[in-house]
Design an enzyme around this catalytic site. Structure first.
Site, short mmCIF file in Angstrom:
data_model
loop_
_atom_site.label_atom_id
_atom_site.label_comp_id
_atom_site.label_asym_id
_atom_site.label_seq_id
_atom_site.Cartn_x
_atom_site.Cartn_y
_atom_site.Cartn_z
N GLU A 3 0.83 -1.25 -0.09
CA GLU A 3 -0.02 -0.02 0.09
C GLU A 3 0.90 1.20 -0.14
O GLU A 3 1.15 2.00 1.16
CB GLU A 3 -0.96 0.05 1.36
N GLU A 6 4.35 8.25 -3.76
CA GLU A 6 5.28 7.90 -2.79
C GLU A 6 6.08 7.14 -3.30
O GLU A 6 6.74 6.09 -2.43
CB GLU A 6 4.27 7.52 -1.53
#
Lengths: 628, 628
Positions: A420, A429
């Protein structure tokens, strides 16, 4: 769970003149108004300008400040300036007199109200000199600028068949008055809109355009009220929904314009309050509205306990993950092998373990045997994972690997790789870089959950977030790292409510996992996307979103058209433009977006090529590097 | 009027170890403690360092963060790090092991507490490596550093005749441990002192020295309690007064160190709370403590209504002015002429009229006839004065002149010139320049009220105000004017409580009004003042004060030895040094101070020539010009 909460909107009473201010304040209280909006000039006093020492006794332009305490001036009076003045008059002596007058009023209003409210009124698009003096001059408190929602003159004309020209109509839309004023005043953050409702309700498009503006007050004139069967004043359905929409976006205040002799004042006020007080569901994201945050960099920084706690509390995210793992297990393990075959699941970036829990749950519900490796680089999260392994999770089912997933050589390869690593803009990210590094741990026919992520953008105008970004001295984390102060060339995470979306979102970058496209894998991207303005408007950046396919049809999305219900882990991204761009209806907006990868960082660059050409933002990641 | 208010100090319970943290929190609540102070390391867990991926199951150094919610970690636990570690050990392997251990603890503590508290302990002056790792490394929340009030080793020695050497004693004073630590850590603002009381109470001088430090917690060990006649624990008078003194200065918290098996824990806690809760008189200046403000420049900026209101509410200032005017009238007007002779009073800088009121009152109480001219440059205050003249003051007695006093040519000359142009440092609001310009309005034998003002300074150490100033990006009013960002070369108004005054104040500059000394008048000044340090200490600036003779023996003063009772209009001035100076007991401090006047501005410059030579601060007014 959504809870309910009471709101208490404040209503101020607009008076054309206030002969006895103390008495008017008392009367306003009696009709449930918390303040009065009055001209700062007392009509009883003369006006006179003398350059030389003033010695004449009776020259006095307004009341004494001692009439009220300074806290009463601050909280109970909205001082109106510039009533009936034309600072843009072509006649020199009228303009000069107006300038002197308004400077005197502005100075006295600032003398009185400190951080409170001043109020003035915009009556035409030709307001350059007015904006220069009032808009650029206001430095304290809040200056409310009254603008009507529709142009009263155009409304009259629309009844006359001999008048024509839709072009003129748009030119004379009061939004243009405000846009001219605001632009001259360089979007001075102390200036807010007091939007006056009109009998006419404009098209929904025009209302959306107002939602990006800094509205602080809705002005409700008594003449838009209807009378119901019981002879009480009520608003039309259209006006009701308008009022609610503005309140939900801005938590605004109200000003009631009515004739004090009308006898219905208290009814109007109570009606407005009643309308707003109808219960709103309390939003769990309340308090975050239009607040710009620097995006997390979980690869570079270790997250702390509170951040983990917030994300673990998402009500739907891990249920979707569990469903995806269940589906993948069922697809990979034939029914007859479920008792014998052990599927290897690798959770890469395990945090404090929510994905491990999802995997163990999936094993239990499907009856498929699993062995879970959990890989995590944050030594503080390792403590939690270790405690789970020792105390909660079944002996031997979970193995903990304390390292960076990009460097780990697994003792056996995985059937399913679960992660995730996605940010509000999907890959921001650095999930592509992390998962490319981790995919060597996956069997040739193994499954990555998620298997795809896509980012989206649309052009927007967001006054509150933009003004925050503009006034930032430097990014919040500047102390920790070498970052330049180019805060206009950085992306921000923000829960945008005060925003006008100029066009629908379009797809930007897509990443697929595992990535078998090229060797070496290239995560650089360049894409040109086009949009169109459906109204004259201003653009000061882009809103960014993403969606991700976990497995087959199990998708998490913050794209506005497909947003997963109750998903709370991600707000959208705001990507600013250094200078706002004025758009005309029909203008094509061409935006270029790059994703760039170097040895130690990743960054985005962006620019426009139509309708104007802008500099490329964030060249070489100078404003916003994302560290590998 | 002084009112009373309740305070509720928080007490944390210090535990040597916490086997079951949840149970310990419950126990602490039962004895009225709001939190516990515990080692972050659970004694039950092993310690082991592995560089490569950690795969052994049982390596775990502390509890899981999921034991408590993040708000409980934040509010109910003070995490202790570095217990029994020697980061300055001369033995390499011990030091290295200690470094690894404390970095792990520091990282996990920051993971847990966010903006909360961490706690560590200073045990010796030789703490350089400890300061580098812990003091420079702490970036989140507050790091409490425990320091004992006296050195336990020295206390033992003082009973032995064969040990001697007062020099050693000062060298080994725990304040020096802290000073070394703090200096290495560059006065990192997140670090605060947890001062541990000891059975011995040091000399008052040493206690004063602590008052300048950033104390946040007082640690009270149970062994300093005595037992009273009813068998309850109490503190000696000396400890009681110490506790109160620290609380009044710092509003600090408390940590109780006691053996949980002692049985008296609740008694200790209640006793501490009882001692502090004895009612304090509420200070009208509460909330302003140690808050640095940029001094007003009323000559350049127009004051606003709220500022006028604050100053007009001073309970004694205008009574003193009225007394001074009365005395001057009685001295100038022989008894037989009081019915006939009209004295001309000029109020220069009238604001909203408090001095006019004082003059009219003085006329009434003395029976002397007066005519008052009030001269004011702020057009917003003119509105108030005009209203007073029209509505309150007796017809014809007050004449209003709306201009700058330096430019006014009066129709007749004054018997008495009254002004209140003084700042916290006396002449810093440019009273000399204003009154020199106004004194042409005064008769040859006329009286100026005030007739003299004097500034004073003393060297000081003030950690809180200094740290605020140091972290300022630029002066608050930088937007309005061209001011460089040299905020360390500016004076600040501050109500200093967290301060150590190194020596008594000495006189700096004197101004006399009317000034008949020279033509043209020269308001430049240069003065060298000497002080002496009575203890080893640090100096980071000067505190400035003033007093003023209104008339004869009627004086207003904020000099600490002569402070006018209840006078609230002025706080003292803080004048920083760019770099703190370490002083030894007996050092002579030589400070040079200049007041400089140019055509459009006035400024001060300052520097030290002993015990160290510093650069001249605020050269040419680059950090703090005062505009004429």
């Amino acid at each position: 769970m959504a809870t309910e909460h009471k709101v208490n909107p404040s209503v101020s009473l607009y008076l054309n003149a206030a002969c006895d201010l103390v008495a008017e304040l008392e009367n306003a209280s009696k009709v449930n108004c918390s303040s009065v909006t009055v001209p700062i000039v007392h009509w009883n006093y003369e006006r006179e300008f003398v350059r030389e020492p003033l010695r004449s006794k009776h020259v006095q332009f307004t009341r004494s400040d001692l009439l009220l305490s300074s806290s009463q001036w601050l909280n109970r009076v909205i001082c109106r300036i510039g009533d009936n003045l034309d600072l843009d008059s072509p006649i020199d002596c009228i303009r000069r007199q107006a300038e002197r007058t308004i400077r005197q009023e502005l100075s006295f209003a600032e003398h009185l109200v400190q951080n409170g409210y001043m109020y003035t009124r915009l009556t035409k698009r030709d307001c350059t000199n007015f904006a220069r003096i009032v808009g650029c001059g206001a430095t304290k408190g809040t200056l409310l600028v009254e603008v009507p929602l529709t142009n009263p003159k155009l409304t009259q004309n629309s009844w006359r068949r001999d008048m024509d020209g839709e072009a003129d109509e748009e030119e004379d839309n009061p939004w243009h008055w405000w846009n001219t004023f605001r632009t001259h005043a360089d979007s001075n953050a102390v200036i807010k809109v007091a939007l006056e409702l009109t009998a006419d309700v404009p098209k929904q498009d025009e209302i959306y355009r107002w939602l990006g503006e800094p509205i602080d007050v809705i002005v409700v004139p008594a003449n838009i009220f209807l009378t119901n069967a019981k002879n009480y004043p009520v608003l039309s359905k259209a006006h009701q929904s308008l009022l609610k929409q503005f309140y939900q976006t801005f938590c605004c205040h109200f000003i009631l314009k009515a004739n004090p002799a009308d006898g219905h004042i208290a009814h109007y006020v109570d009606y407005i309050k009643h309308l707003i007080q109808q219960r709103f569901a309390k939003d769990p994201t309340q308090g975050y509205e239009d607040y710009a945050q620097t995006p997390l960099q979980p690869l570079y920084d270790n997250l702390d306990a509170m951040t983990y706690e917030v994300f673990e509390n998402d009500p739907v995210k891990y249920i979707f993950y569990q469903n995806a793992i269940e589906q993948a297990l069922l697809d990979r393990v034939p029914k007859e092998e479920r008792d014998t075959k052990v599927s290897i699941i690798m959770v890469v970036g395990g945090g404090r373990g929510p994905l491990v829990r999802a995997a163990l749950n999936a094993s239990q519900t499907t009856g498929c045997k699993v062995k879970v490796y959990v890989i995590e680089k944050n030594p503080n999260a390792i403590v939690t994972l270790r405690a789970h392994i020792n105390e909660v999770w079944q002996e031997g089912m979970v193995e903990l690997i304390s390292t960076d997933m990009r460097e780990f050589n697994p003792p056996e390869k995985a059937d399913i790789l679960v992660s995730e690593l996605l940010g509000s803009f999907g890959d921001n990210e650095l999930s592509p870089e992390c998962l490319d590094g981790a995919q060597k741990q996956l069997k040739e026919d193994g499954i990555s959950i998620p298997c795809q992520s896509t980012s989206y953008i649309n052009p927007c105008f967001a006054s509150k977030v933009y003004n925050q970004v503009r006034t930032l001295e430097r990014p919040a984390q500047a102390k920790d790292r070498v970052i330049s102060s180019r805060h206009m060339e950085q992306m921000y995470v923000a829960y945008q409510k005060n925003v006008y979306h100029i066009d629908d979102p379009r797809e930007l970058f897509v990443f697929v996992h595992p990535n078998k496209d090229s060797d070496p894998i290239d995560n650089n991207r360049y894409r040109t996307v086009r949009f169109r303005a459906s109204l004259d408007c201003v653009m000061n950046g882009f809103t960014g979103y993403f969606d991700t396919v976990l497995y087959k049809d199990i998708v998490l999305s913050i794209h506005p058209f497909t947003h997963t219900k109750a998903l709370a882990s991600w707000f959208s991204m705001f990507i600013p433009l250094t200078d706002p761009v004025q758009l005309k209806k029909g203008d094509e907006i061409t935006v270029h977006f790059w994703r760039c990868v170097a040895s130690h960082k990743v960054w985005y660059e962006w620019c426009l090529s139509t309708p104007v050409v802008t500099h490329v933002h964030n060249i070489d990641g100078r404003g916003h590097p994302i560290w590998l």
